[in-house]
Design a protein around this motif. Structure first.
Motif, PDB file in Angstrom:
ATOM      1  N   ALA A  25      -6.424  11.353  14.224  1.00 54.94           N
ATOM      2  CA  ALA A  25      -7.214  12.077  13.220  1.00 54.94           C
ATOM      3  C   ALA A  25      -7.768  11.138  12.156  1.00 54.94           C
ATOM      4  O   ALA A  25      -8.933  11.261  11.735  1.00 54.94           O
ATOM      5  CB  ALA A  25      -6.343  13.163  12.580  1.00 54.94           C
ATOM      6  N   LEU A  39      -5.900  17.375  13.443  1.00 53.37           N
ATOM      7  CA  LEU A  39      -5.530  17.818  14.783  1.00 53.37           C
ATOM      8  C   LEU A  39      -4.566  18.981  14.650  1.00 53.37           C
ATOM      9  O   LEU A  39      -3.601  18.918  13.895  1.00 53.37           O
ATOM     10  CB  LEU A  39      -4.875  16.675  15.558  1.00 53.37           C
ATOM     11  CG  LEU A  39      -4.506  16.970  17.010  1.00 53.37           C
ATOM     12  CD1 LEU A  39      -5.764  17.062  17.874  1.00 53.37           C
ATOM     13  CD2 LEU A  39      -3.565  15.913  17.560  1.00 53.37           C
ATOM     14  N   SER A 122      -4.560  20.951  22.498  1.00 45.30           N
ATOM     15  CA  SER A 122      -4.646  20.801  21.045  1.00 45.30           C
ATOM     16  C   SER A 122      -6.068  21.109  20.619  1.00 45.30           C
ATOM     17  O   SER A 122      -6.978  21.256  21.464  1.00 45.30           O
ATOM     18  CB  SER A 122      -4.250  19.387  20.610  1.00 45.30           C
ATOM     19  OG  SER A 122      -5.075  18.427  21.244  1.00 45.30           O
ATOM     20  N   LEU A 124      -9.168  19.920  17.815  1.00 47.50           N
ATOM     21  CA  LEU A 124      -9.673  18.949  16.845  1.00 47.50           C
ATOM     22  C   LEU A 124     -10.661  19.636  15.920  1.00 47.50           C
ATOM     23  O   LEU A 124     -11.652  20.220  16.379  1.00 47.50           O
ATOM     24  CB  LEU A 124     -10.355  17.780  17.557  1.00 47.50           C
ATOM     25  CG  LEU A 124     -11.041  16.740  16.657  1.00 47.50           C
ATOM     26  CD1 LEU A 124     -10.026  16.039  15.751  1.00 47.50           C
ATOM     27  CD2 LEU A 124     -11.805  15.708  17.504  1.00 47.50           C
TER      28      LEU A 124
END
Length: 521
Positions: A25, A39, A122, A124
């Protein structure tokens, strides 16, 4: 954009998922010049998405559809929001605060990772100028950077889960081994501390717990309940089992000799001290010191014992140098020490120092179900010692024993079984007739039944006067020996009751037993 491949090596150096997420990140934010980049990863229970890269951790429920993050997670498709579109997402307070810095020239990009994948690992979230966001995902080096992160993220999480699984398995195996060891110790204790009652099972549990601690153990129980057996068991299952077990009965040693027995003495300390003697405290170094009947310890010695327990330092009688001893103290008493503290016959500070781990022994009448097991055990011991074959006890004999109160507890039962075995023919069972007369109230000495003692005393006087007295001192010793032996037999070896019935202190009785060489079990 040429730096993205350089940053790939930084990702490969991360060894923990948290470290990887933070580095990922931060790199995106710094390299693109974004206002924010974070993240979002699933929590351990999978119910929320938790942020990395923020000073204050943010989280959203995976079913919180007031936030666009939940939509990205469910659809696996990116969302791009301009400042005018953020108006529709202001109901979610956390998301509203996060995007409060967005200007009319900015865009909020929410990307599922891996990009184009069916299952989102995940999310972003990036906040920056719109011109930077346009076509960013299609840029080869940046896309490659996201792909490498995704693979590294999956790899580290897999490795972490495998490590956690191995740790859980190892802890489970350790717990299983500890349980197995504990059951083994419990089984070993059951061979010396006989009984299957709940009281005995609880006692064996207490012994194991006490042995595993470093606390001083105080064993409290009536005479005949097996205090020394318990003390030995605490030593045997402790980490000091390979060290010495040193025991002393504080009531059996005259007061003027008890200090030198405990602390030892130096040559010339008093008349007859022709050489140094190592005391019991020094002998117990590395092991266990058992002080039986500690309630009979003189007050002057109690203060010295307390100092040893606090500092592990002591000075032999007449010695000039202080010595040290690392021992574990186990003490026992049949008297109410707290009552003695209130009567100022026992030091309060020593009482609480000794009572760090108290163990109370049950009376035999409180574990009646163990009487049959104990009785057969004592019959087996009698057979081994006397090379006989007593077949056990008849059911009627067991039932009669269970009706008796046993003021002398297990010791009284043991002596009673031995007496009954001696009255039983080899190859037969012990019957009620072998011991019934010893269970009657007239067998015990009480103030109300003092005529029994008087009758015995008269018989004794006749015995010693019929032949004439030629040596008064010897005759008195023999008479005293006869009376003490008779009374000890009457009370099944219970010195406390014997001393009380004779009207003398227990310490005086112990001294006379030692002087007259009277042995009691």
């Amino acid at each position: 954009m040429s730096q993205w491949l350089v940053h790939v090596t930084e990702l490969a150096m991360a060894r923990q998922p948290n470290q990887l997420a933070g580095r990922f990140a931060d790199t995106i934010r710094d390299e693109l010049g974004l206002k924010n980049s974070l993240l979002l990863v699933p929590s351990s229970d999978g119910r929320t998405l938790v942020s990395h890269g923020e000073p204050h951790q943010l989280s959203w429920s995976v079913t919180d559809f007031d936030c666009p993050v939940a939509h990205v997670l469910q659809s696996a498709k990116p969302i791009y929001l301009g400042s005018d579109e953020l108006v529709f997402w202001r109901s979610n307070r956390s998301f509203r605060q996060l995007t409060s810095c967005v200007s009319f020239m900015d865009t909020v990009a929410i990307l599922p990772l891996p990009v184009g994948g069916e299952q989102v690992q995940s999310v972003l979230l990036m906040i920056g100028e719109s011109r930077l966001m346009e076509g960013l995902v299609d840029q080869g080096e940046f896309a490659k950077y996201l792909e490498v992160f995704t693979h590294q993220w999956a790899l580290l999480n897999k490795m972490q889960k495998e490590h956690q699984d191995r740790q859980v398995l190892s802890e489970s195996l350790s717990d299983a081994q500890r349980d197995s060891d504990r059951r083994c110790v419990m089984s070993q204790l059951s061979t010396t501390l006989i009984g299957n009652s709940s009281a005995m099972q609880k006692l064996r549990e207490q012994i194991i717990n006490a042995a595993s601690s470093k606390l001083s153990v105080m064993i409290q129980g009536e005479t005949g309940t097996g205090k020394e057996l318990v003390a030995q068991a605490v030593h045997d299952v402790s980490s000091r089992s390979k060290g010495p077990f040193v025991a002393i009965n504080c009531a059996a040693i005259p007061e003027n000799l008890l200090e030198s027995e405990l602390f030892g003495y130096s040559k010339g300390a008093f008349s007859g001290a022709d050489k140094d003697k190592l005391g019991l405290i020094a002998q117990a170094d590395g092991g266990t010191l058992f002080l039986d009947e500690i309630g009979d310890m003189p007050l002057s010695l109690q203060a010295k014992l307390l100092r040893v327990l606090e500092s592990r330092v002591f000075r032999p009688v007449g010695g000039k140098k202080e010595l040290t001893s690392d021992f574990r103290l186990v003490s026992a008493t049949h008297v109410n020490l707290l009552a003695q503290v209130r009567q100022r016959q026992f030091r309060q500070d020593l009482y609480y120092r000794l009572l760090q781990y108290p163990i109370s022994l049950p009376r035999l009448s409180d574990k009646i179900e163990d009487i049959e097991f104990l009785s057969h055990h004592f019959v087996s011991i009698f057979n081994q010692h006397n090379e006989t074959y007593i077949r056990g006890l008849a059911y009627t004999a067991i039932d009669r024993l269970k009706q008796y109160d046993f003021p002398g507890n297990v010791r009284e039962l043991k002596h009673l079984i031995e007496f009954a075995c001696a009255q039983t023919l080899d190859g037969t069972e012990v019957t009620v007739d072998c011991f019934e007369h010893r269970l009657s109230p007239s067998h015990l000495f009480t103030p109300e039944l003092g005529h029994i003692s008087t009758h015995n005393l008269a018989a004794s006087e006749a015995t010693f006067t019929s032949g004439g007295v030629k040596d008064l001192k010897q005759t008195l010793n023999e008479f005293e020996l006869h009376i003490i032996r008779e009374r000890l037999q009457l009370f099944e070896g219970d010195r406390a009751k014997t001393a009380e019935s004779l009207g003398i202190p227990k310490r005086t009785l112990a001294y006379k037993c030692q002087k007259l060489e009277i042995k009691t079990s």
